[in-house]
Design a protein around this motif. Structure first.
Motif, PDB file in Angstrom:
ATOM      1  N   ASN A 129       0.817  -1.259  -0.148  1.00 17.55           N
ATOM      2  CA  ASN A 129       0.120  -0.054   0.090  1.00 17.55           C
ATOM      3  C   ASN A 129       0.928   1.209  -0.061  1.00 17.55           C
ATOM      4  N   ALA A 130       2.031   1.147  -0.202  1.00 23.34           N
ATOM      5  CA  ALA A 130       3.158   2.208  -0.347  1.00 23.34           C
ATOM      6  C   ALA A 130       3.372   2.774  -1.916  1.00 23.34           C
ATOM      7  N   VAL A 131       3.934   3.999  -2.005  1.00 22.73           N
ATOM      8  CA  VAL A 131       4.384   4.414  -3.424  1.00 22.73           C
ATOM      9  C   VAL A 131       5.579   5.106  -2.992  1.00 22.73           C
ATOM     10  N   VAL A 152       9.760  10.865  -2.081  1.00 16.97           N
ATOM     11  CA  VAL A 152       8.681  10.866  -0.954  1.00 16.97           C
ATOM     12  C   VAL A 152       8.140   9.585  -1.170  1.00 16.97           C
ATOM     13  N   VAL A 153       7.903   8.889   0.326  1.00 14.12           N
ATOM     14  CA  VAL A 153       7.431   7.807   0.493  1.00 14.12           C
ATOM     15  C   VAL A 153       6.099   8.040   1.226  1.00 14.12           C
ATOM     16  N   TYR A 154       4.925   7.399   0.466  1.00 16.16           N
ATOM     17  CA  TYR A 154       3.584   7.507   0.987  1.00 16.16           C
ATOM     18  C   TYR A 154       2.946   6.292   1.128  1.00 16.16           C
ATOM     19  N   TYR A 155       2.317   6.106   2.243  1.00 20.17           N
ATOM     20  CA  TYR A 155       1.266   4.812   2.477  1.00 20.17           C
ATOM     21  C   TYR A 155       0.143   5.306   2.366  1.00 20.17           C
TER      22      TYR A 155
ATOM     23  N   PRO B 150      -3.767  -1.364  12.803  1.00 22.00           N
ATOM     24  CA  PRO B 150      -3.020  -0.339  11.637  1.00 22.00           C
ATOM     25  C   PRO B 150      -3.475   0.866  11.671  1.00 22.00           C
ATOM     26  N   VAL B 151      -2.571   1.842  11.210  1.00 20.61           N
ATOM     27  CA  VAL B 151      -2.699   3.201  11.391  1.00 20.61           C
ATOM     28  C   VAL B 151      -3.895   3.727  10.660  1.00 20.61           C
ATOM     29  N   PHE B 152      -4.295   2.834   9.370  1.00 17.36           N
ATOM     30  CA  PHE B 152      -5.610   3.610   8.719  1.00 17.36           C
ATOM     31  C   PHE B 152      -6.683   3.127   9.257  1.00 17.36           C
ATOM     32  N   ILE B 153      -6.789   2.594  10.194  1.00 20.29           N
ATOM     33  CA  ILE B 153      -8.120   2.124  10.925  1.00 20.29           C
ATOM     34  C   ILE B 153      -8.320   3.375  11.907  1.00 20.29           C
ATOM     35  N   PRO B 154      -9.696   4.155  11.729  1.00 21.10           N
ATOM     36  CA  PRO B 154      -9.768   5.044  12.349  1.00 21.10           C
ATOM     37  C   PRO B 154      -9.843   4.925  13.919  1.00 21.10           C
ATOM     38  N   LEU B 155      -8.837   4.466  14.744  1.00 17.63           N
ATOM     39  CA  LEU B 155      -8.941   4.170  16.090  1.00 17.63           C
ATOM     40  C   LEU B 155      -9.018   5.259  16.784  1.00 17.63           C
ATOM     41  N   GLU B 156      -8.425   6.668  16.681  1.00 13.84           N
ATOM     42  CA  GLU B 156      -8.477   7.705  17.289  1.00 13.84           C
ATOM     43  C   GLU B 156     -10.144   8.421  17.223  1.00 13.84           C
ATOM     44  N   ALA B 197      -5.224 -16.489 -12.857  1.00  7.95           N
ATOM     45  CA  ALA B 197      -5.489 -16.820 -14.085  1.00  7.95           C
ATOM     46  C   ALA B 197      -6.623 -16.005 -14.607  1.00  7.95           C
ATOM     47  N   PHE B 198      -7.491 -15.663 -13.884  1.00  5.77           N
ATOM     48  CA  PHE B 198      -8.878 -14.985 -14.272  1.00  5.77           C
ATOM     49  C   PHE B 198      -8.446 -13.422 -14.546  1.00  5.77           C
ATOM     50  N   LEU B 199      -7.212 -12.777 -13.984  1.00  3.39           N
ATOM     51  CA  LEU B 199      -7.159 -11.552 -13.918  1.00  3.39           C
ATOM     52  C   LEU B 199      -6.161 -11.122 -15.206  1.00  3.39           C
ATOM     53  N   ALA B 200      -6.486 -10.113 -15.902  1.00  5.71           N
ATOM     54  CA  ALA B 200      -5.815  -9.605 -17.289  1.00  5.71           C
ATOM     55  C   ALA B 200      -4.734  -8.668 -16.742  1.00  5.71           C
ATOM     56  N   GLY B 201      -4.625  -8.166 -15.551  1.00  6.50           N
ATOM     57  CA  GLY B 201      -3.714  -7.304 -15.245  1.00  6.50           C
ATOM     58  C   GLY B 201      -3.563  -7.182 -13.620  1.00  6.50           C
ATOM     59  N   PRO B 202      -2.950  -6.257 -13.072  1.00 11.41           N
ATOM     60  CA  PRO B 202      -2.627  -6.334 -11.731  1.00 11.41           C
ATOM     61  C   PRO B 202      -3.729  -5.850 -10.889  1.00 11.41           C
ATOM     62  N   LEU B 203      -4.013  -6.284  -9.757  1.00  9.42           N
ATOM     63  CA  LEU B 203      -4.833  -5.950  -8.897  1.00  9.42           C
ATOM     64  C   LEU B 203      -4.644  -4.306  -8.056  1.00  9.42           C
ATOM     65  N   GLN B 204      -5.366  -3.638  -8.444  1.00  9.44           N
ATOM     66  CA  GLN B 204      -5.113  -2.534  -7.672  1.00  9.44           C
ATOM     67  C   GLN B 204      -5.935  -2.358  -6.443  1.00  9.44           C
ATOM     68  N   ARG B 205      -5.291  -1.948  -5.316  1.00  7.69           N
ATOM     69  CA  ARG B 205      -5.787  -1.860  -3.974  1.00  7.69           C
ATOM     70  C   ARG B 205      -5.433  -0.852  -3.269  1.00  7.69           C
ATOM     71  N   ASN B 206      -5.820  -0.594  -1.987  1.00  3.42           N
ATOM     72  CA  ASN B 206      -5.209   0.301  -1.151  1.00  3.42           C
ATOM     73  C   ASN B 206      -5.101  -0.164   0.207  1.00  3.42           C
ATOM     74  N   SER B 207      -4.655   0.605   1.315  1.00  2.43           N
ATOM     75  CA  SER B 207      -4.262   0.119   2.586  1.00  2.43           C
ATOM     76  C   SER B 207      -5.678  -0.357   3.333  1.00  2.43           C
ATOM     77  N   LEU B 208      -6.558   0.170   3.069  1.00  2.29           N
ATOM     78  CA  LEU B 208      -7.794  -0.417   3.806  1.00  2.29           C
ATOM     79  C   LEU B 208      -8.702  -1.483   2.936  1.00  2.29           C
ATOM     80  N   CYS B 209      -8.180  -1.727   1.749  1.00  2.00           N
ATOM     81  CA  CYS B 209      -8.808  -2.665   0.875  1.00  2.00           C
ATOM     82  C   CYS B 209     -10.396  -2.066   0.584  1.00  2.00           C
TER      83      CYS B 209
END
Lengths: 338, 294
Positions: A129-131, A152-155, B150-156, B197-209
């Motif tokens: 999840n980083a770039v 720059v490194v960003y998560y 993880p830091v991207f979960i809104p714990l605060e 095998a079903f994916l024609a390219g990379p899977l794009q995702r983010n931290s929280l999926c």
């Protein structure tokens, strides 16, 4: 291939130590395996570099490919740069962040290009999840300087960005703006935190440095046992045993059992009035604040601070100005009279 | 001096003797009872003490006899103790195992010197996933000492809302977020790993999926044009997408069969986890093959 690009690739490959050459070239994935095998890696480095550059020329390497190689080199040699940390914030009550990496990249580049035509922006995805972003700055009339880039490194979906130290301060506002807008934040602030060790900075701001938890599953000892040899000769008595145990306990409560994040220094800028018990000293009873800078340096500052009290050099507990460093995420302090 | 002569021939001396013996007799009478009572007292005391001694002796003998008798039964008693120890040890092992197994309920904790260390064990569709810890310090105000969220979960945000007022809600809310995140992450990882095998390219995702973008084909062999899928999970407490956009870029995009397929795919992605969607593609592919063969 452009001469400048060839020169740039040549200088980048020259920087790579021989032990890492194969690994980095494979990570670059620009020269295919079979071509790499035709190269003699046992020759002198200069000749090897020449052969590799010729191969790159034959494959028509572009500036983009060269920039990617530079990113990979820097990823392997992170400690050669000094990293700053920026903290971004959003307005409260915002919608859920649906971060799209491709949109972030295009938005980031667009913002930079709108302000500055002569800029090279390159991206390399890292981990899940980083770039890593590489920016070579130019001016209105000059082409980008490929030899002084900023990284720059960003998560994604975090409020922190790590940037390599940039001598050209003038471009920092533009960089900050691009980061903030592209990542859906509103404000950005530079933290008073700096280190060569990117992993440690990440551990500090993401609060990942203390990962020891008590569970029923682990048979983890809850306390560090005092390292006095209990099987020593009974005629030997430990002086100050109670005090030593107290110091150990206080140190363990403050610093914990975990490995400390790695910082090289802590800097305190004092602007306070001098306080002294002795009257009539030179510095006493001055109306102006005393200005001085105190810097603690160490290959591993926090471990060094942790060992001060057990070694008998300082009293336990240590000053909170020293022990608050990972908690507050600061190693630059300005102390003024209240 | 006639009476003296009258009494006895003894005369005065005899009279004096008589008086003396009288006196000594009366003195004797006075002395004798104390001596006797003292003697008798002592006698009775001695008697009592003798009786007590005999009694104690008898008791000692009795006890000795009892001890001898009990030591004769010593071995059976010892084994009783050992099996009791084993029973207690076994109970302790059992308790420890139960405490360890509590993490399978998803929310467990252990008392610490400061407060409590809560363990949130996530799971998705019967698969046990990562555990996350929150170490709480029981003070006024309640605070979090350290955690592995993880830091991207809104714990605060969650702790600002609930930690001080309703700790149960705080924990359940955090559980929801973490379980949903773990479920989405598991689906994304599985898609990349098992259905590559079903994916024609990379899977794009983010931290929280919570944003997945990928290009896929219904048949791994790739005879058909790929579909582009964009899944948004706007609700961070769910493992199914809230927005699904499927586009098709083939040349016969206007044909109804592809439109039908596209619509049915959208429906699938809305209602089923990713691995089920792709498993059904695989099964449909098999069915198609079978129909071609026959």
């Amino acid at each position: 291939m452009d001469e400048t690009v060839a020169e740039f690739i040549k200088r980048t490959i020259l920087k790579i130590p021989m032990t890492e050459m194969m690994t980095i070239l494979k990570a670059w994935d620009f020269l295919p395996e079979n071509q790499l095998q035709t190269v003699n890696f046992r020759q002198r480095k200069e000749s090897l570099v020449q052969d590799l550059v010729l191969l790159c020329e034959s494959k028509r390497a572009s500036l983009r490919d060269a920039a990617l190689l530079d990113i990979i080199y820097t990823q392997f040699h992170q400690h050669q740069k000094v990293w700053d940390v920026f903290q971004m914030s959003k307005e409260p009550g915002e919608d859920v962040d649906l971060f799209d990496m491709e949109r972030f990249k295009s938005s980031f580049e667009k913002i930079l290009r709108r302000a500055l035509k002569n800029v090279t922006v390159s991206f390399r995805d890292a981990e899940e999840n980083a770039v890593w972003i590489r920016i070579a700055w130019g001016t209105q009339y000059r082409k980008p300087n490929q030899y002084k880039p900023v990284y720059v490194v960003y998560y994604s979906q975090t409020p922190y960005a790590f940037t390599s130290f940039c001598h050209l301060k003038s471009n920092t506002p533009l960089l900050s703006q691009a980061l903030t807008v592209a990542s859906n934040h509103h404000k950005i602030v530079k933290m008073d935190l700096r280190s060569r060790y990117l992993d440690s900075l990440k551990a500090i701001v993401f609060k990942q440095y203390n990962q020891k938890f008590e569970t029923h599953n682990s048979t983890m000892p809850l306390q560090e046992t005092l390292e006095l040899d209990m099987h020593m000769d009974s005629r030997i008595i430990h002086e100050n045993k109670i005090e030593k145990e107290r110091v150990q306990r206080v140190t363990q409560e403050t610093f914990g059992d975990y490995p400390q994040p790695r910082l090289e220094f802590a800097q305190y800028k004092l602007e306070t009035k001098f306080r002294s018990d002795f009257h009539g000293g030179i510095l006493a009873e001055r109306k102006e604040p005393l200005r001085c800078l105190i810097k603690f340096s160490s290959p591993h500052l926090l471990e060094a601070l942790k060992s001060l009290a057990p070694a008998g050099i300082a009293d336990a507990p240590l000053s909170p100005l020293l022990t608050c460093i990972p908690n507050k995420g600061m190693n630059y302090f300005k102390i003024r009279d209240k | 001096m006639e009476w003296a002569n009258d009494k006895s021939k003894g005369g005065v001396l005899a009279h004096l003797e008589r008086l003396e013996t009288q006196m000594s007799r009366s003195c004797k009478n006075l002395e004798d009872p104390p001596r006797e009572t003292a003697e008798s007292d002592l006698g009775t005391k001695i008697h009592k003490l003798r009786c007590l001694r005999d009694k104690l002796r008898a008791e000692v003998k009795q006890r000795q006899a009892r001890i001898k008798a009990s030591t004769a039964n010593a071995e059976p008693d010892q084994t009783l103790e050992i099996s009791e120890q084993e029973a207690v040890g076994g109970k302790e092992e059992n308790m420890k195992a139960i405490l360890q197994a509590y993490r399978f309920t998803g929310l467990s904790g252990k008392r610490t010197s400061r407060g409590v260390c809560v363990c949130i064990s996530t799971a998705f569709e019967g698969n046990l996933l990562d555990s996350y810890f929150v170490d709480l310090v029981i003070q006024k105000p309640l605070r979090i000492h350290h955690h592995s969220v993880p830091v991207f979960i809104p714990l605060e945000e969650i702790s600002a809302k609930y930690l001080q007022t309703n700790i149960q809600h705080f924990l359940f809310c955090l559980c929801e977020y973490l379980n949903a995140y773990a479920g989405r992450k598991y689906q994304a990882d599985q898609l990349q790993r098992d259905f590559a095998a079903f994916l024609a390219g990379p899977l794009q995702r983010n931290s929280l999926c919570n944003l997945l973008s990928f290009t896929y084909k219904v048949e791994p062999q790739g005879r058909s044009f790929p579909f582009c899928a964009r899944l948004l999970y706007k609700d961070l407490t769910t493992t199914l997408p809230t927005d699904v956009t499927i586009t098709y870029q083939g040349t016969d995009a206007s044909s109804t069969s592809w439109e039908e397929q596209r619509a049915s795919h959208e429906n699938l992605f809305f209602t089923k986890p990713l691995y089920q969607v792709f498993t059904s593609f695989a099964r449909n592919g098999e069915r198609l093959d079978m129909s071609l063969v026959s």
